[in-house]
Design a protein around this motif. Structure first.
Motif, short mmCIF file in Angstrom:
data_model
loop_
_atom_site.label_atom_id
_atom_site.label_comp_id
_atom_site.label_asym_id
_atom_site.label_seq_id
_atom_site.Cartn_x
_atom_site.Cartn_y
_atom_site.Cartn_z
N TYR A 53 -24.69 50.16 0.21
CA TYR A 53 -23.89 51.18 -0.48
C TYR A 53 -24.06 52.53 0.21
O TYR A 53 -25.02 52.75 0.95
CB TYR A 53 -24.29 51.28 -1.96
CG TYR A 53 -24.06 49.99 -2.71
CD1 TYR A 53 -22.79 49.65 -3.16
CD2 TYR A 53 -25.11 49.10 -2.93
CE1 TYR A 53 -22.57 48.46 -3.82
CE2 TYR A 53 -24.90 47.91 -3.60
CZ TYR A 53 -23.62 47.59 -4.05
OH TYR A 53 -23.40 46.40 -4.69
N SER A 54 -23.11 53.43 -0.07
CA SER A 54 -23.19 54.77 0.52
C SER A 54 -24.20 55.62 -0.25
O SER A 54 -24.24 55.59 -1.49
CB SER A 54 -21.81 55.44 0.51
OG SER A 54 -21.33 55.58 -0.82
N ASN B 130 -29.18 51.92 7.07
CA ASN B 130 -27.93 51.64 7.76
C ASN B 130 -27.27 52.98 8.07
O ASN B 130 -26.81 53.66 7.15
CB ASN B 130 -27.03 50.79 6.86
CG ASN B 130 -25.69 50.47 7.52
OD1 ASN B 130 -25.33 51.05 8.54
ND2 ASN B 130 -24.94 49.58 6.92
N GLU C 165 -24.52 53.93 9.06
CA GLU C 165 -23.12 54.10 8.67
C GLU C 165 -22.97 54.39 7.19
O GLU C 165 -21.89 54.80 6.75
CB GLU C 165 -22.33 52.84 9.04
CG GLU C 165 -22.28 52.57 10.53
CD GLU C 165 -21.51 51.31 10.87
OE1 GLU C 165 -20.89 50.73 9.95
OE2 GLU C 165 -21.52 50.90 12.03
N ASN C 166 -24.04 54.19 6.41
CA ASN C 166 -23.93 54.32 4.95
C ASN C 166 -24.77 55.44 4.36
O ASN C 166 -24.86 55.55 3.15
CB ASN C 166 -24.36 53.01 4.27
CG ASN C 166 -23.28 51.95 4.31
OD1 ASN C 166 -22.15 52.23 4.68
ND2 ASN C 166 -23.63 50.73 3.94
N TYR D 289 -20.25 59.55 -3.10
CA TYR D 289 -21.24 58.55 -2.70
C TYR D 289 -21.54 57.60 -3.86
O TYR D 289 -21.41 57.96 -5.04
CB TYR D 289 -22.54 59.23 -2.28
CG TYR D 289 -22.38 60.19 -1.12
CD1 TYR D 289 -22.61 59.77 0.19
CD2 TYR D 289 -21.98 61.50 -1.33
CE1 TYR D 289 -22.45 60.64 1.26
CE2 TYR D 289 -21.81 62.38 -0.27
CZ TYR D 289 -22.05 61.95 1.02
OH TYR D 289 -21.88 62.81 2.06
N SER E 169 -28.97 51.97 1.23
CA SER E 169 -27.94 52.14 2.26
C SER E 169 -27.58 50.83 2.95
O SER E 169 -26.57 50.78 3.67
CB SER E 169 -28.41 53.15 3.31
OG SER E 169 -29.40 52.59 4.17
#
Length: 660
Positions: A201-202, A350, A352-353, A179, A198
């Motif tokens: 970025y993850s 987010n 997805e992150n 991550y 997020s």
């Protein structure tokens, strides 16, 4: 502007339709060409659609799909097709099972097997429509797709404990990737911080506790979260004061009294925060988590009037701002009495992150050692579910990836010590290899001393949390109030009104040090309450105001009348005196009534342990963002500012990366 949940749902729906439309068209075209890889590619396409749309990985067994697709169907009726496929799945997976998959999908013990079956069933129905309708697949597909998306959306949020698709207790899966940011602690600062990061970025959030959702003690203002071991961990300071730590997603905001009040302008300027960004960050939090209290309880209303009669002026009405005088504070309880914790701010994330891993206790920070300073490279943690130790890494392709500690004054300080960052002598005593001799780790910790006085009311009262604050200018004290209904053995009911006073900026400070190398153990902590003489003097001044408050006509309305027709307040436990003239007696009272709001802070103090950007001095890629950086507690209650801090620092970190 951040998207609403509905807007995000609509966006996902469009994405789902786009992906699976293409998958289905490809499948039907190749099906008639007897392409041997058609089933494999169809399954892969559906799995990709699931991952992209919902942010979760599912594996559909190819043999399973082929077995179902080979079933002989009778007629073209959609509902008959669906019924046959469901029965086939039940027989194929577990011939002895009588569980209903729809029911299981919504049970508290929900697991992904049921959702996987749902996807396989829908895949089979789509495949069967390809056989039955051929060129007319669109009608059947639209029906199935609507049904499929609706159920998958419900399944992602069906368990009240796991309302976000990115929340999980699967440590092995979370640890299988790297991550950009690992946030240790999904608390009051950690949740808004992770949600902000997020966006670009993850992020992995490691939270040692479980979800706050679906727990009445947390969600209902009448609950007792501080005594619920599922969400709180009690401990006793070396001073003998009973305190409590949060052990749940949302941190202290899930177990506190709910008061929402900003820091003063003076406090913000003293720390040298960007005022514009501070207030933008407060407003970001307040869109979801702060509520004005337009209806005061009986006791809070009387206390408000009593404060004004006692000279706590001016009256500032309803405000989130920190203003000297008497005001109606904000709350994280809404108009229905439901708590909104920092975990609610994950709605901004987010999906997805971000991954929020629950029941994961960090045991140490991992470092890579080279020619320069030690560099944080990951975190080691123990899963509370399987008891196994896992190591998780930062994204090594980015020089800006960071481990960020947001575990609170106790948790973040403890983790630095366990990782070999702290006073060298103390580390040696615990047989911890010293990575960095940092003498101020665990030093200058502080808790604001308080005193609570409970009055037995002669009149009925309702349960109520603190709704107002008296901010005293001359003695730097804060006064709050609340009430409760106490039923003894179901026969005797007592109505209790509580008056609390908290010392705002104590000068007494203490220390935190390790009890053991087990991160699950609370460390030792001593706050040295009232060890500085000025703290006791300020407490005496505050108690005098409390005496005036108790003698006000508004509070005297709740006194009992004796046979001589004189009114007397009845106290449960320590009583406020009527005589204010003896300062020594009042100082003794301060010590006897010593309590806490659990507003402890410090241990990784800015300027001593971390720099002005809250990066840990002496190492790289390690930052602290929580109440452990505070020298003084902000506002009457710190949670508003600590949630703001998470958002504020998230924006700062994103800006730093843009510049770099």
């Amino acid at each position: 502007m951040e998207p609403t949940s509905y807007e995000r749902w609509e966006k996902n729906r469009g994405l789902w339709m786009e992906i699976t439309d293409g998958v289905l068209v490809s499948y039907l075209e190749r099906l008639h060409d007897n392409d041997p890889k058609v089933t494999e590619d169809f399954v892969n396409g559906l799995e990709k659609g699931i991952l992209t749309t919902f942010g979760v990985e599912f594996r559909i067994d190819e043999t399973f799909v082929m077995e179902i697709s080979s079933l002989q169907m009778e007629g073209n009726n959609f509902y008959r097709e669906r019924k046959v496929v469901k029965e086939a799945i039940a027989a194929f997976v577990d011939k002895d099972s009588e569980r209903k998959w729809v029911k299981n999908m919504k049970d508290d013990d929900y697991n992904r097997k049921e959702l996987k079956l749902l996807w396989v069933e829908m895949a089979a129905v789509i495949m069967r429509f390809g056989h039955c309708f051929r060129g007319c697949y669109v009608i059947g597909y639209r029906l199935v797709s609507d049904f499929l998306y609706q159920f998958c959306s419900e399944a992602a949020t069906s368990n009240p404990e796991y309302p976000y698709s990115f929340m999980t207790a699967d440590a092995q899966k979370a640890a299988s990737r790297s991550y950009d940011y690992i946030v240790v602690g999904g608390g009051t600062a950690g949740c808004p911080l992770a949600a902000t990061l997020s966006q670009h970025y993850s992020v992995l959030v490691l939270e040692r506790g479980d979800s706050p959702y679906g727990i009445p003690d947390v969600e209902d203002f009448r609950g007792s979260p501080t005594t619920n071991p599922k969400v709180a961990q009690g401990f006793v300071s070396e001073d003998g004061v009973q305190l409590v730590r949060a052990r749940v997603l949302g941190g202290g905001s899930a177990i506190n009294g709910g008061v929402y009040s900003r820091a003063s302008t003076e406090y913000i300027r003293k720390i040298k925060w960007d005022e514009k960004l501070v207030y933008e960050s407060y407003e970001w939090v307040e869109r979801l988590n702060a509520f004005q209290q337009y209806k005061l309880s009986t006791w809070n209303s009387a206390t408000k009037d009593g404060l004004l009669q006692a000279g706590v002026l001016p009256y500032n009405g309803h405000t989130f701002d920190h203003l000297v005088g008497t005001k109606i504070s904000g709350s994280i309880f809404d108009e229905n009495g439901k708590r909104h914790t920092a975990a609610d701010l994950l709605q901004y994330a987010n999906p997805e992150n971000i991954v929020v891993l629950l029941n994961a206790t960090a045991s140490r920070i991992l470092f890579s050692l080279g020619s320069g300073k030690p560099k944080a490279s990951g975190v080691e943690f123990r899963s509370n579910n399987d008891g196994l130790i896992y190591q998780i890494s930062l994204n090594q392709l980015s020089i800006n990836s960071e481990v960020i500690l947001s575990a609170g004054s106790i948790g973040s300080t403890q983790l630095l010590l366990l990782s070999g960052i702290g006073p060298k002598r103390q580390l040696k005593e615990m047989n911890i290899p010293a990575l960095l001799d940092s003498p101020f780790v665990g030093k200058q910790v502080q808790d604001n001393p308080s005193a609570a006085f409970t009055i037995v009311s002669s009149k009925p009262l309702e349960d109520s949390y603190s709704q107002l604050a008296g901010i005293l200018d001359n003695s730097q004290n804060y006064i709050e109030s609340g009430s409760l209904v106490q039923r003894n053995n179901g026969t005797n009911t007592q109505y209790l009104g509580v008056l609390d006073i908290k010392l705002a900026f104590p000068l007494s400070r203490g220390d935190l040090w390790l009890k053991s190398v087990d991160p699950r153990d609370n460390p030792y902590v001593r706050y040295n309450y009232y060890s500085h003489s000025l703290d006791l003097q300020r407490c005496v001044k505050g108690i005098k105001v409390m005496v005036n408050l108790s003698m006000s006509s508004s509070i005297q309305e709740f006194a009992f009348t004796d046979s001589g027709n004189s009114k007397t307040l009845q106290f449960l436990g320590i009583a406020l005196p009527k005589n204010q003239s003896n300062d020594d007696a009042l100082a003794k009272l301060c010590k006897e009534a010593l309590g806490t709001f659990n507003h402890y802070h410090g241990g990784c103090q800015a300027g001593l342990v971390v720099n002005e950007r809250y990066l840990v001095k002496g190492v790289d890629n390690l930052r602290v963002v929580d109440g452990s950086i505070y020298k003084d507690s902000p506002g009457t209650n710190p949670q508003a500012t600590t949630m703001m801090l998470g958002r504020y620092m998230g924006i700062h970190i994103l800006q730093e990366r843009t510049i770099s």
